[in-house]
Structures are given as C-alpha cells and as structure tokens.
Design an enzyme around this catalytic site. Structure first.
Site, mmCIF file in Angstrom:
data_model
loop_
_atom_site.group_PDB
_atom_site.id
_atom_site.type_symbol
_atom_site.label_atom_id
_atom_site.label_comp_id
_atom_site.label_asym_id
_atom_site.label_seq_id
_atom_site.Cartn_x
_atom_site.Cartn_y
_atom_site.Cartn_z
ATOM 1 N N PHE A 140 16.889 124.200 -62.075
ATOM 2 C CA PHE A 140 17.577 123.752 -63.740
ATOM 3 C C PHE A 140 16.180 125.145 -64.775
ATOM 4 O O PHE A 140 14.934 124.575 -64.740
ATOM 5 C CB PHE A 140 17.586 122.583 -63.942
ATOM 6 C CG PHE A 140 18.176 122.795 -65.197
ATOM 7 C CD1 PHE A 140 19.358 121.957 -66.053
ATOM 8 C CD2 PHE A 140 17.297 122.661 -66.106
ATOM 9 C CE1 PHE A 140 20.515 122.737 -66.383
ATOM 10 C CE2 PHE A 140 17.934 122.264 -67.708
ATOM 11 C CZ PHE A 140 19.469 122.555 -68.350
ATOM 12 N N ASP A 225 8.212 127.160 -64.626
ATOM 13 C CA ASP A 225 9.101 126.843 -66.091
ATOM 14 C C ASP A 225 8.113 125.603 -66.752
ATOM 15 O O ASP A 225 8.906 124.289 -65.552
ATOM 16 C CB ASP A 225 10.053 126.716 -65.711
ATOM 17 C CG ASP A 225 11.187 126.508 -66.288
ATOM 18 O OD1 ASP A 225 10.163 125.676 -67.835
ATOM 19 O OD2 ASP A 225 12.407 125.789 -66.611
ATOM 20 N N LYS A 254 10.571 122.047 -75.214
ATOM 21 C CA LYS A 254 10.605 120.643 -75.331
ATOM 22 C C LYS A 254 9.380 119.795 -76.006
ATOM 23 O O LYS A 254 9.878 119.817 -77.342
ATOM 24 C CB LYS A 254 10.796 120.084 -73.564
ATOM 25 C CG LYS A 254 12.329 120.407 -73.558
ATOM 26 C CD LYS A 254 12.615 119.189 -72.342
ATOM 27 C CE LYS A 254 14.379 119.503 -72.292
ATOM 28 N NZ LYS A 254 14.105 120.463 -70.386
#
Ligand SMILES: *Cc1c(COP(=O)(O)O)cnc(C)c1O
Length: 399
Positions: A140, A225, A254
């Site tokens: 993802f 990531d 984030k």
C-alpha cells in the site's frame, strides 16, 4: 442534530469511499476523542499513525499558531528561513543527504518513483521508457492512479485503468523471487519495511538486510516507504533501523505533520536527488513554512518525549498481554512497537464486528481488510491508559 443526522448528511453529500464506524466525533485531547453525544473513547488508531504525538498536542498547536502569525505559504518561488532548517534536521535524523518536501504520502511516493526512474536512465543507462520498478505483493503506497496501478489488491484498482506499467510485483518477503526479478532494466525496489494496510504484515527476520545486499549487487535503488512505520511507530525511529544502516531512498509522511497538517518528504543521497532540476518536479504547498514549523516540532517531540522508546516498551507490554487472552477469535497477535495486528478468524467473527464491539466499550480502532484489527494508539499513551483498554479488549475477545 443527532448522531444519525450527521451520518445521513455525510452519506447524502459525500462520495462513499470510506466506511466509517458509526461514531461522530467533535472533540479530542491527548489519546481521547469525544462524540456529539458526549461519549468518550480511547483512540486506538491515531489517524493511521498520523496522530502519533497525541490529539491537540500543545507543542504542535503552539508551533502552528506561532508560524501562522509570521509567514504562511509564499510558495517555492522564494527561499524561506524555515525550509533549510527542516531539511537539515530530517537528513540528520535519517542519515540521508537531501530531501524533497511534499504534502501527502502519495505525493512523496510519486516523487520517489520519478527520482528512481531518472536515476535509472542517467546512472544505469536504462533505454528510454524501459525503467522498471519492483514492488511488493500486498503493498500500500497511496491512491494516485500510478500507485494503485501497481497494487496487488483488485479493490484498489478495479475500473481505474488503463495503467501505464513499468512496475513488477514480487511476493513480499521472498528473497528468491526478488533475485529472479532483477533484470538490467530494474532501477528500484520500493517496499514497506512492515506492511501496514495489508494488516501489520512482518517480513521474515533478516529480510531487509538481505534485500539491501541483493539491491546493491544489481545496482538497484532500495527505497523504503516509512510513511506509516516511521517516526517511532515500530519501536525504532525508523523501521529500517531494526536491521540496516540506511536505505538508498526513504519516504516519510503521516506523523511528520504532527497530526494536524499534511507534511511528507522523499529523502535520498545527493546522487539520486540531483536528478531533479528546476521545473522537473514541485508542489505549491510542499515545504511551506507552516509545514516546516510543524515538522520540526514533530521531530522535537519525538526526541523530547521519547516516543520511540515508549513505543518499544509499551508495544511489547500490550502484545504480551494480548497473547495471554484465551480467545476463540484470535489467530495471531503480531507487530512491532505500538503497531499491532490482531488476526481474527473469519469463521468465528469479522474484524469489523470486533471494532464495533470495542466502540461500544469506549475504544476506537479500525479493521484492515476483513480479518485484521489494527491497534495503533498515539505514542504518547500511558501504561494506565493501555491497561484501561486491555481490560475492555479482554472482555470483547474472550467469551
Ligand atoms: C498512508 C500511506 C500512504 C499514503 O499516504 P497519504 O497521505 O494518504 O497519501 C503511503 N504509504 C503508506 C505505507 C501509508 O501507510
């Protein structure tokens, strides 16, 4: 208005691209949130890890308000006093040489893709438009059309094609398959060190180190990531630090925005980052002084409040306690730091049902896919708050 009225209004005017729990929030503080009826809940999701520093963190608030009173968004057409400082600090923390600031995680992933391809053409002499990027099954990395194009999850991509290609999926954690996929046209392997959305999927021990060796051998960039796993979540500042010194490229987002503002970045060596020249990439809001002020404060909080250490310690504690629960529903408890996946047996009950029951007991968390409940509380959570939650989790998971 009542809870149901808020929900109906959202259903009427919004795209139905999320399936929220039936709770309407209007207030938060620390690890707690309140709904419109005044009910109080412990936040066990922390905005998918974006809220690691806790809701309404006083230091983030102060940094934001201070910067709002000084300079907002002048764009990258001009230098500012804040961006260089932010980049320097982020490079020092990660061991990278240069950074490129963006806003959302997906944008930073897109930046990594652009950097990797250009590097492949310029430093590896890959023929024009032939560069290939390897990615992991179950990945993802965000929701842009390019990114969903290399998802292995049909739900993310169905009906959004055509996709341009240039990506090859290798099974996550499978070193032999990675080795086999290494052809001369491969410029990079982009992966999560631990897969968050896939359900806190942990690769075999030693995998990252071996991946790095394979990438080095084939002159392929190793790009991680760490949008969800980074900044303390796994019990290290970055998940890669469990096994390696540093990857070639690193993607952050984030929690970098202190839970209040989208702040993301791609970081790498100078050799990789120098493939960009003026005009080749950019973002109107990326790296603006507000983003930098918040990002700097988020990094300070990580260090001053020992969020990484807390995550390591409390993560072990909560996992130990969860494993002690004699539950007919739970197949596995796994994770790193305060990032825990509880794998639910779908023959017994759905993960969604568990989340709804936990909501009834005052804990908010969210299932990922149909079978995994993810626990990712703010890293500021106390042991007492965790004990409060465990009591309720025990009552839901045992029969
Ligand atoms: C959330 C996430 C993204 C996407 O970030 P957005 O800010 O939602 O675009 C990318 N990669 C990982 C690993 C994530 O968890």
């Amino acid at each position: 208005m009542k809870t149901q009225d808020y929900i109906e209004r959202e259903k009427k005017y919004l795209a139905y691209n999320y399936h929220p729990l039936p709770v309407v929030l209007n207030r938060a503080e620390g690890c707690w949130v309140w709904d419109v009826d005044g009910n109080k809940y412990l936040d066990f999701l922390s905005a998918y890890s974006a809220m690691s520093a806790g809701h309404l963190n006083a230091r983030i608030q102060k940094a934001l308000i201070k910067q709002l009173g000084i300079l907002g968004v002048p764009s990258r057409a001009f230098y500012t006093d804040k961006l260089g400082e932010f980049a320097e600090r982020l490079c020092a923390l990660t061991g990278m040489e240069k950074m490129l600031p963006m806003n959302t995680g997906a944008e930073a992933v897109e930046t990594a893709i652009k950097a990797a391809r250009r590097w492949g053409y310029r430093h590896k002499n890959i023929p024009k438009d032939q560069a290939k990027i390897l990615v992991s099954s179950g990945n993802f990395h965000g929701r842009t059309t390019t990114i969903v194009g290399f998802s292995s999850d049909e739900e993310y991509k169905a009906g959004f094609g055509p996709f341009d290609g240039g990506f090859e999926i290798v099974p996550y954690g499978d070193l032999k398959a990675l080795e086999r996929a290494m052809t001369p046209d491969v410029c990079a392997y982009i992966t999560e060190p631990v897969q968050g959305e896939a359900g806190i999927v942990m690769p075999p021990k030693g995998w990252l180190k071996k991946v790095q060796e394979i990438c080095k051998k084939h002159n392929v960039l190793f790009i991680l990531d760490e949008i969800q796993s980074g900044l303390g979540r796994t019990g290290k500042d970055f998940a890669f630090q469990h096994e390696i010194g540093a990857p070639d490229g690193l993607i952050l987002g984030k929690a970098l925005g202190g839970g209040v503002y989208p702040v993301s970045a791609f970081l790498s060596s100078a050799e990789i980052m120098d493939v960009f020249e003026p005009g080749s990439h950019g973002s109107t809001f990326g790296g603006n002084p507000i983003a930098c002020a918040i990002g700097l404060e988020a990094l300070d909080i990580l260090k001053d409040e020992k969020l990484t250490e807390r995550s390591a310690e409390l993560g072990e504690y909560i996992k130990d306690e969860l494993r002690k629960i004699n539950s007919p529903y739970v197949r596995e408890v796994r994770g790193a730091g305060l990032w825990i996946g509880v794998d639910i047996d779908p023959a017994q009950i759905s993960a969604r049902e568990i989340c709804e029951q936990l909501q009834g007991k005052g804990i908010l968390c969210k299932e990922t896919h149909e079978t995994i409940v993810r626990f990712a509380p703010p890293l500021t959570i106390t042991k007492d708050e965790i004990d409060w939650a465990l009591e309720r989790v025990r009552s839901v998971l045992s029969v």
